[in-house]
Motif scaffolding. Structure first.
Motif, PDB file in Angstrom:
ATOM      1  N   ILE A  45       1.201  -1.296   0.004  1.00  0.00           N
ATOM      2  CA  ILE A  45       0.024  -0.219  -0.123  1.00  0.00           C
ATOM      3  C   ILE A  45       0.604   1.098  -0.287  1.00  0.00           C
ATOM      4  O   ILE A  45       0.546   2.511  -0.597  1.00  0.00           O
ATOM      5  N   GLY A  46       1.886   1.081   0.739  1.00  0.00           N
ATOM      6  CA  GLY A  46       2.758   2.647   0.770  1.00  0.00           C
ATOM      7  C   GLY A  46       3.859   2.648  -0.729  1.00  0.00           C
ATOM      8  O   GLY A  46       3.556   4.102  -1.094  1.00  0.00           O
ATOM      9  N   ASP A  47       4.030   1.435  -1.075  1.00  0.00           N
ATOM     10  CA  ASP A  47       4.347   1.456  -2.739  1.00  0.00           C
ATOM     11  C   ASP A  47       3.256   2.516  -3.556  1.00  0.00           C
ATOM     12  O   ASP A  47       3.923   3.202  -4.486  1.00  0.00           O
ATOM     13  N   VAL A  48       2.289   2.277  -3.899  1.00  0.00           N
ATOM     14  CA  VAL A  48       1.030   2.900  -4.578  1.00  0.00           C
ATOM     15  C   VAL A  48       0.790   4.560  -3.437  1.00  0.00           C
ATOM     16  O   VAL A  48       0.538   4.637  -4.755  1.00  0.00           O
ATOM     17  N   ARG A  49       1.330   4.307  -2.643  1.00  0.00           N
ATOM     18  CA  ARG A  49       0.744   5.604  -2.232  1.00  0.00           C
ATOM     19  C   ARG A  49       1.031   6.075  -0.896  1.00  0.00           C
ATOM     20  O   ARG A  49       1.636   5.938   0.380  1.00  0.00           O
ATOM     21  N   PRO A  50       2.938   6.641  -1.233  1.00  0.00           N
ATOM     22  CA  PRO A  50       3.808   6.845  -1.099  1.00  0.00           C
ATOM     23  C   PRO A  50       3.339   7.513   0.557  1.00  0.00           C
ATOM     24  O   PRO A  50       3.907   7.674   1.630  1.00  0.00           O
ATOM     25  N   GLU A  51       2.771   8.842  -0.005  1.00  0.00           N
ATOM     26  CA  GLU A  51       2.188   9.882   1.208  1.00  0.00           C
ATOM     27  C   GLU A  51       1.795   9.329   2.524  1.00  0.00           C
ATOM     28  O   GLU A  51       1.634  10.090   3.485  1.00  0.00           O
ATOM     29  N   LEU A  52       1.362   8.859   2.628  1.00  0.00           N
ATOM     30  CA  LEU A  52       0.187   7.718   3.750  1.00  0.00           C
ATOM     31  C   LEU A  52       0.754   7.539   4.759  1.00  0.00           C
ATOM     32  O   LEU A  52       2.139   7.373   4.518  1.00  0.00           O
ATOM     33  N   ASP A  53       1.148   7.245   6.306  1.00  0.00           N
ATOM     34  CA  ASP A  53       2.031   7.091   7.200  1.00  0.00           C
ATOM     35  C   ASP A  53       2.004   5.902   7.676  1.00  0.00           C
ATOM     36  O   ASP A  53       0.803   5.221   7.077  1.00  0.00           O
ATOM     37  N   GLY A  54       2.586   5.634   8.193  1.00  0.00           N
ATOM     38  CA  GLY A  54       2.131   3.957   8.987  1.00  0.00           C
ATOM     39  C   GLY A  54       1.085   3.452   9.376  1.00  0.00           C
ATOM     40  O   GLY A  54       0.856   2.603   9.347  1.00  0.00           O
ATOM     41  N   HIS A  55       0.198   4.583  10.206  1.00  0.00           N
ATOM     42  CA  HIS A  55      -1.068   4.509  10.903  1.00  0.00           C
ATOM     43  C   HIS A  55      -2.089   4.043   9.670  1.00  0.00           C
ATOM     44  O   HIS A  55      -2.713   3.622   9.899  1.00  0.00           O
ATOM     45  N   ASP A  56      -2.002   4.720   8.495  1.00  0.00           N
ATOM     46  CA  ASP A  56      -2.963   4.918   7.611  1.00  0.00           C
ATOM     47  C   ASP A  56      -3.122   4.089   6.916  1.00  0.00           C
ATOM     48  O   ASP A  56      -3.870   3.066   6.197  1.00  0.00           O
ATOM     49  N   ARG A  57      -1.522   3.037   6.741  1.00  0.00           N
ATOM     50  CA  ARG A  57      -1.593   2.132   5.815  1.00  0.00           C
ATOM     51  C   ARG A  57      -2.117   0.470   6.859  1.00  0.00           C
ATOM     52  O   ARG A  57      -2.950  -0.124   5.624  1.00  0.00           O
ATOM     53  N   ALA A  58      -1.820   0.751   8.070  1.00  0.00           N
ATOM     54  CA  ALA A  58      -2.123  -0.528   8.599  1.00  0.00           C
ATOM     55  C   ALA A  58      -3.375  -0.414   8.946  1.00  0.00           C
ATOM     56  O   ALA A  58      -3.916  -1.841   8.519  1.00  0.00           O
ATOM     57  N   VAL A  59      -4.355   0.608   8.841  1.00  0.00           N
ATOM     58  CA  VAL A  59      -5.533   0.296   8.769  1.00  0.00           C
ATOM     59  C   VAL A  59      -6.033   0.116   8.039  1.00  0.00           C
ATOM     60  O   VAL A  59      -7.501  -1.007   7.474  1.00  0.00           O
ATOM     61  N   ARG A  60      -5.572   0.374   6.908  1.00  0.00           N
ATOM     62  CA  ARG A  60      -5.800   0.003   5.259  1.00  0.00           C
ATOM     63  C   ARG A  60      -5.775  -1.926   5.068  1.00  0.00           C
ATOM     64  O   ARG A  60      -6.889  -2.160   4.647  1.00  0.00           O
ATOM     65  N   ALA A  61      -4.668  -1.708   5.293  1.00  0.00           N
ATOM     66  CA  ALA A  61      -4.837  -2.975   5.842  1.00  0.00           C
ATOM     67  C   ALA A  61      -4.834  -3.771   5.471  1.00  0.00           C
ATOM     68  O   ALA A  61      -5.859  -5.006   5.879  1.00  0.00           O
ATOM     69  N   VAL A  62      -5.646  -4.238   7.247  1.00  0.00           N
ATOM     70  CA  VAL A  62      -6.463  -4.612   8.077  1.00  0.00           C
ATOM     71  C   VAL A  62      -7.925  -5.196   7.623  1.00  0.00           C
ATOM     72  O   VAL A  62      -8.327  -5.274   7.075  1.00  0.00           O
ATOM     73  N   SER A  63      -8.515  -3.400   7.010  1.00  0.00           N
ATOM     74  CA  SER A  63      -9.403  -3.151   6.249  1.00  0.00           C
ATOM     75  C   SER A  63      -9.877  -4.617   4.849  1.00  0.00           C
ATOM     76  O   SER A  63     -10.760  -5.277   4.844  1.00  0.00           O
ATOM     77  N   LEU A  64      -8.140  -4.436   4.321  1.00  0.00           N
ATOM     78  CA  LEU A  64      -8.354  -5.311   2.688  1.00  0.00           C
ATOM     79  C   LEU A  64      -8.629  -6.694   3.712  1.00  0.00           C
ATOM     80  O   LEU A  64      -9.267  -7.239   2.908  1.00  0.00           O
ATOM     81  N   LEU A  65      -7.862  -7.420   4.162  1.00  0.00           N
ATOM     82  CA  LEU A  65      -8.397  -8.511   5.120  1.00  0.00           C
ATOM     83  C   LEU A  65      -9.769  -9.148   5.535  1.00  0.00           C
ATOM     84  O   LEU A  65     -10.185  -9.992   5.300  1.00  0.00           O
ATOM     85  N   SER A  66     -10.166  -7.990   5.967  1.00  0.00           N
ATOM     86  CA  SER A  66     -11.892  -7.876   6.803  1.00  0.00           C
ATOM     87  C   SER A  66     -12.091  -8.445   5.793  1.00  0.00           C
ATOM     88  O   SER A  66     -13.025  -9.034   5.819  1.00  0.00           O
ATOM     89  N   VAL A  67     -12.601  -7.518   4.452  1.00  0.00           N
ATOM     90  CA  VAL A  67     -13.078  -7.039   3.393  1.00  0.00           C
ATOM     91  C   VAL A  67     -13.790  -8.414   2.955  1.00  0.00           C
ATOM     92  O   VAL A  67     -14.408  -9.145   2.577  1.00  0.00           O
TER      93      VAL A  67
END
Length: 416
Positions: free
Chosen positions: A157-179
């Motif tokens: 996710i960071g490679d695709v959206r490098p402007e995101l901080d670590g928490h932003d990436r973590a929240v999205r990663a959990v969301s992807l697995l959840s969905v």
């Protein structure tokens, strides 16, 4: 001449073709794999505590003794399936060893994760809701595998959206697995190709959306002191807390009585007929909370989009106020009585149907089946985010959960 001698000589005088053929029963070469697959299916439909070794043996058409020759216990079978799924998730999250751009690498990983989840849909629910029944060592192994998968997803996710901080990436990663894994929570049907495209689109929207800033820690729901005279409410609260912490089968009426400062388990029965009655009462409360919001939200809204947004706000607020109850509703549903289960499923179907009706009015590109899968994914997402970040509310406060739930439902058209 004895009868036995006559039989022997008669058989000896026969030709090879005429002699009766002895039936040789050979143990299947893949017997262990058959046992693992059959037990996994049983656990997936009935839960760990709802299955016995005798049940598995009966499904296989073998004796319990034959089953124990391959696996020493029910736990060994349960452990094998959960760790297999965890390893599969970690492998699926590993990017392909090819020269690809950041977006394509992430897309490949998502498609592989979706494919593996569809292939294992009947048992994915075990990892989501029953992993607490693993012992400490095995649970840590499982958590390590999922942590590895989430770490890889965060990096992609960071490679695709490098402007995101670590928490932003973590929240999205959990969301992807959840969905993706939410399809294990229900039986809504869709062809694999269409299901893959739908889940991938939802994941892409989650990656692309902009979340509200972390900001300050949200205001916690007010803690209400329950008067001792309202013992039925106190018992319900304590029971849900214990079911959440230990799992329904591992909680006794004595435990609930002690948590509510009652002198003996018999005192519980003045308020509830059984432990199962407590669980059913908790589930009815959760169902009433969600179903009761629909009418007022629709009546006070000028559009389906507005009504659905109000329902999202109310659903998230209710889940934050009663995190334990929301989790228990998903994890322990199989432990209520058959009659209660039927009633609750009917209410659940009506709730989902109303959300689906509103969603297809907003997104005319969706079929009812597709909308149903997204609604279920949005419900599960709230539970998973609460479980992952509940102890760190500033990372994923209510506004962020609301945005992610709306994004799952509305896709690219979610409100900014």
């Amino acid at each position: 001449m004895s009868g036995a001698y006559c039989l022997v000589t008669t058989i000896a005088d026969m030709t090879v073709e005429e002699q009766p053929q002895r039936v040789i029963r050979r143990r299947p070469k893949n017997r262990r794999a058959q046992i693992a697959a059959t037990s996994a299916a049983a656990f997936g439909s009935l839960g760990y505590h709802g299955v016995s070794m005798e049940d598995i043996a009966t499904r296989l058409g073998i004796s319990s003794a034959a089953l124990y020759r391959h696996y020493p216990s029910k736990y060994a079978l349960f452990r094998e399936e959960l760790l297999r799924l965890a390893d599969l998730t970690a492998q699926a999250a590993t990017p392909p060893d090819e020269d690809l751009g950041p977006r394509e690498r992430l897309d490949r990983v998502l498609d592989r994760m979706i494919a593996d989840t569809i292939a294992n849909r009947s048992t994915v629910t075990l990892v989501r809701w029953e992993r607490r029944y693993l012992d400490d060592t095995d649970r840590q192994t499982l958590e390590d595998q999922f942590t590895a998968a989430l770490t890889t997803l965060r990096a992609l996710i960071g490679d695709v959206r490098p402007e995101l901080d670590g928490h932003d990436r973590a929240v999205r990663a959990v969301s992807l697995l959840s969905v993706i894994s939410s399809i294990g929570d229900h039986h809504a049907a869709l062809p694999a190709k269409s299901l893959t495209a739908l889940l991938h689109s939802a994941c892409a929207a989650i990656i692309a959306t902009d979340l509200p800033p972390e900001g300050t820690e949200p205001t916690a729901p007010r803690a209400v002191e329950i008067p001792q005279s309202f013992k039925h409410e106190l018992l319900l609260k304590k029971a849900v807390e214990l079911f959440h912490a230990r799992g329904y089968p591992n909680v006794s009426v004595e435990d609930i009585a002690a948590a509510a400062d009652l002198s003996a388990a018999s005192a519980v029965y003045r308020y509830y007929r059984s432990k199962g009655d407590l669980l059913a009462a908790a589930f009815r409360r959760a169902a009433d909370r969600v179903s009761g919001a629909i009418g007022p939200a629709v009546a006070s809204s000028s559009s389906s989009a507005e009504a659905l947004s109000k329902l999202v706000d109310l659903y998230v607020a209710g889940s934050f106020a009663e995190r334990e109850l929301t989790f228990v509703y998903y994890a322990e549903f199989g432990h209520v009585s058959a009659d209660e289960r039927t009633m609750l499923r009917n209410v659940q179907r009506l709730i989902v149907a109303e959300w689906v009706r509103l969603l297809v009015a907003v997104r005319t590109d969706l079929s009812e089946s597709e909308a149903r899968i997204l609604v279920q994914a949005a419900f599960g997402l709230v539970v998973d985010l609460g479980r992952e970040f509940g102890e760190h509310p500033s990372i994923c406060p209510q506004p962020r959960v609301i945005r992610l739930m709306e994004t799952t439902l509305f896709g690219a058209t979610a409100r900014a």
